[in-house]
Design a protein around this motif. Structure first.
Motif, PDB file in Angstrom:
ATOM      1  N   ALA A  52      -1.955   5.457   2.754  1.00  0.00           N
ATOM      2  CA  ALA A  52      -2.861   4.472   3.347  1.00  0.00           C
ATOM      3  C   ALA A  52      -2.384   4.080   4.737  1.00  0.00           C
ATOM      4  CB  ALA A  52      -2.955   3.240   2.453  1.00  0.00           C
TER       5      ALA A  52
ATOM      6  N   GLY B 226     -13.462   3.404   0.505  1.00  0.00           N
ATOM      7  CA  GLY B 226     -13.014   2.558   1.609  1.00  0.00           C
ATOM      8  C   GLY B 226     -11.716   3.052   2.240  1.00  0.00           C
ATOM      9  N   ALA B 227     -11.076   3.986   1.573  1.00  0.00           N
ATOM     10  CA  ALA B 227      -9.890   4.689   2.075  1.00  0.00           C
ATOM     11  C   ALA B 227      -8.841   3.765   2.700  1.00  0.00           C
ATOM     12  CB  ALA B 227     -10.298   5.795   3.050  1.00  0.00           C
ATOM     13  N   TYR B 228      -8.442   4.092   3.932  1.00  0.00           N
ATOM     14  CA  TYR B 228      -7.324   3.389   4.587  1.00  0.00           C
ATOM     15  C   TYR B 228      -7.676   1.966   5.011  1.00  0.00           C
ATOM     16  CZ  TYR B 228     -10.125   5.557   8.196  1.00  0.00           C
ATOM     17  OH  TYR B 228     -11.196   5.988   8.953  1.00  0.00           O
ATOM     18  N   GLN B 229      -8.937   1.559   4.861  1.00  0.00           N
ATOM     19  CA  GLN B 229      -9.265   0.177   5.201  1.00  0.00           C
ATOM     20  C   GLN B 229      -8.574  -0.787   4.251  1.00  0.00           C
ATOM     21  OE1 GLN B 229     -13.523   0.252   5.512  1.00  0.00           O
ATOM     22  NE2 GLN B 229     -13.417   1.310   7.458  1.00  0.00           N
ATOM     23  N   THR B 230      -8.006  -0.244   3.203  1.00  0.00           N
ATOM     24  CA  THR B 230      -7.224  -1.036   2.263  1.00  0.00           C
ATOM     25  C   THR B 230      -6.037  -1.719   2.951  1.00  0.00           C
ATOM     26  OG1 THR B 230      -6.432  -0.930  -0.009  1.00  0.00           O
ATOM     27  CG2 THR B 230      -5.588   0.772   1.478  1.00  0.00           C
ATOM     28  N   VAL B 231      -5.612  -1.195   4.113  1.00  0.00           N
ATOM     29  CA  VAL B 231      -4.478  -1.801   4.821  1.00  0.00           C
ATOM     30  C   VAL B 231      -4.904  -3.084   5.539  1.00  0.00           C
ATOM     31  CG1 VAL B 231      -2.731  -1.464   6.638  1.00  0.00           C
ATOM     32  CG2 VAL B 231      -3.395   0.463   5.182  1.00  0.00           C
TER      33      VAL B 231
ATOM     34  N   SER C 142      -2.780   7.107   7.286  1.00  0.00           N
ATOM     35  CA  SER C 142      -4.164   7.372   7.693  1.00  0.00           C
ATOM     36  C   SER C 142      -4.736   6.216   8.502  1.00  0.00           C
ATOM     37  CB  SER C 142      -5.041   7.719   6.484  1.00  0.00           C
ATOM     38  OG  SER C 142      -4.822   6.857   5.416  1.00  0.00           O
TER      39      SER C 142
ATOM     40  N   VAL D 255       0.829  -1.206   0.000  1.00  0.00           N
ATOM     41  CA  VAL D 255       0.000   0.000   0.000  1.00  0.00           C
ATOM     42  C   VAL D 255       0.869   1.265   0.000  1.00  0.00           C
ATOM     43  CG1 VAL D 255      -1.918  -1.134   1.176  1.00  0.00           C
ATOM     44  CG2 VAL D 255      -0.191   0.050   2.523  1.00  0.00           C
TER      45      VAL D 255
END
Lengths: 135, 292
Positions: free
Chosen positions: A125, B195-200, A128, A121
């Motif tokens: 990402a 979905g923003a930072y939920q990608t992590v 945040s 990522v």
């Protein structure tokens, strides 16, 4: 769900803290459900955004902190833009997250993230995610 | 007009295609920008908790550097930087008590901060300073026959008092695409969160959103989707791999920064457009339309 409603819960310090952290008057909400209708994250939530507000109104601290909805909220602010009472629901979600995080209960545990998760990522990402999910 | 440019972390790392194409386009338009000296992280997300002033130190420090540079405006490309910097600026302009707290905390910066920096997004510069009608005259390669769905995401338009356009139905990207000769495609998911930072920690959520957003754009006839946020770009582009695994009917869609489309139209060399940095290759469709 069987619940117990009491004056004691409604006047609990938890409710005061949520109002203070969010800057919102929780009792202004009349449960129209518009926030839940427009929320893109509801399919992942166990209780709906308007129910999060209702839980706060009734002082259901334990039930609320057990739910995952406030973690699924990504602060996209669609609810804030649409609330007919001008309540900032996203700020209430943030207040619940903060109450949990300030007891050092991190939602994302950085040491358990794999190298792949961290490497694939972009920095935006990771930063945040850590800002929102760790104390 | 003296413009300070704030790149932010991801434009110097994964999103070089965003930065290079935007800087090339600005040069073609004759606009000089100077990168902000000693810039640091913008904070990425604006803290929504009332008492959480410490998390605004990062954006405010950047705003102070911008004041020191005596620039007329601080310009960002990233939607998240734009939102955090502009909201922090706004908060400390309106709230004298908080301003006092942060100024006492940040006295090493040597300059009192008054919330008086003008924070602009590149789209605002193009719309309000350059103006789209003038921009249209500088187009050397019109994006003829290219159907572009513009995706705004959250932070360009919300909250209302910070957003650069209408909160429910923004048009600035569509108007830009029209000026470049493309066919703007309207679609109902243009301001829905990716979905923003939920990608992590939960890429599946993001893959599901990607499915919704891109299928909606595809059904309206889009060839490509234009974005302005490096996190949206990553989620919508790279997470298509996971989306295919979840939905067998999903058809991949190239994701481009609006600045890359601007760069093509203004005649930027292909080296500045960096199509090599995409997960879903946009070159086939651009070649088919005779644009590269």
């Amino acid at each position: 769900m069987r619940v117990n409603i009491s004056q004691k819960k409604i006047r609990d310090a938890f409710v005061v803290k949520i109002e203070e952290l969010s800057g919102q008057k929780i009792l202004a909400c009349y449960q129209c459900g518009k926030c839940s209708a427009g929320c893109p994250a509801v399919s992942e939530m166990d209780i709906l955004p308007n129910q999060v507000i209702r839980y706060v109104q009734l002082g259901f601290k334990d039930e609320l902190l057990k739910s995952k909805s406030f973690w699924v909220c990504a602060s996209c602010l669609t609810c804030n833009a649409r609330c007919p009472k001008g309540i900032k629901i996203a700020e209430v979600m943030e207040a619940v997250r903060q109450i949990s995080l300030r007891k050092r209960k991190d939602y994302v545990k950085i040491p358990t993230l794999t190298d792949k998760q961290k490497e694939e990522v972009p920095p935006i990402a990771l930063i945040s995610s850590f800002r929102k999910y760790t104390s | 007009m003296k413009i300070s440019y704030f790149p932010g972390c991801t434009l110097k790392a994964n999103a070089k295609n965003f930065e290079d194409s935007a800087l090339c386009s600005l040069k073609k338009l004759g606009l000089e920008v100077e990168e902000l000296r000693r810039w640091n992280c913008c904070g990425t997300v604006y803290s929504l908790a009332a008492d959480d002033i410490i998390h605004h130190v990062a954006p405010v420090r950047n705003l102070i550097f911008s004041k020191e540079a005596k620039a007329d405006a601080l310009v960002t490309l990233c939607a998240m930087c734009y939102n955090t910097l502009k909201r922090a600026n706004d908060r400390f302009k309106k709230n004298a008590e908080d301003r006092d707290i942060i100024n006492r905390f940040m006295d090493a910066e040597g300059l009192a901060y008054e919330g008086d920096v003008k924070v602009l997004h590149l789209l605002e510069v193009l719309r309000d300073v350059v103006k789209f009608e003038n921009l249209a005259q500088k187009v050397v390669r019109p994006l003829k026959d290219l159907n572009v769905a513009s995706y705004y995401g959250c932070l360009l338009v919300r909250p209302k008092e910070i957003g650069l356009d209408n909160v429910e139905n923004p048009q600035v990207l569509e108007n830009l695409m029209s000026a470049l000769g493309a066919q703007p495609v309207d679609f109902p998911h243009k301001t829905e969160c990716c979905g923003a930072y939920q990608t992590v920690d939960n890429p599946r959520i993001v893959a599901e959103r990607t499915y919704q957003i891109l299928t909606s754009a595809r059904s309206r006839g889009a060839d490509v989707v234009a974005v302005s946020c490096p996190l949206c770009a990553f989620n919508l582009d790279t997470r298509q791999k996971e989306t295919v695994d979840l939905h067998s009917d999903f058809e991949k869609m190239p994701i481009l920064y609006f600045s890359q489309l601007l760069g093509i139209a203004l005649g930027c060399p292909v080296e500045a457009l960096r199509f090599d940095l995409h997960d879903v290759d946009p070159k086939p469709v651009l070649k088919r339309k005779g644009l590269i």
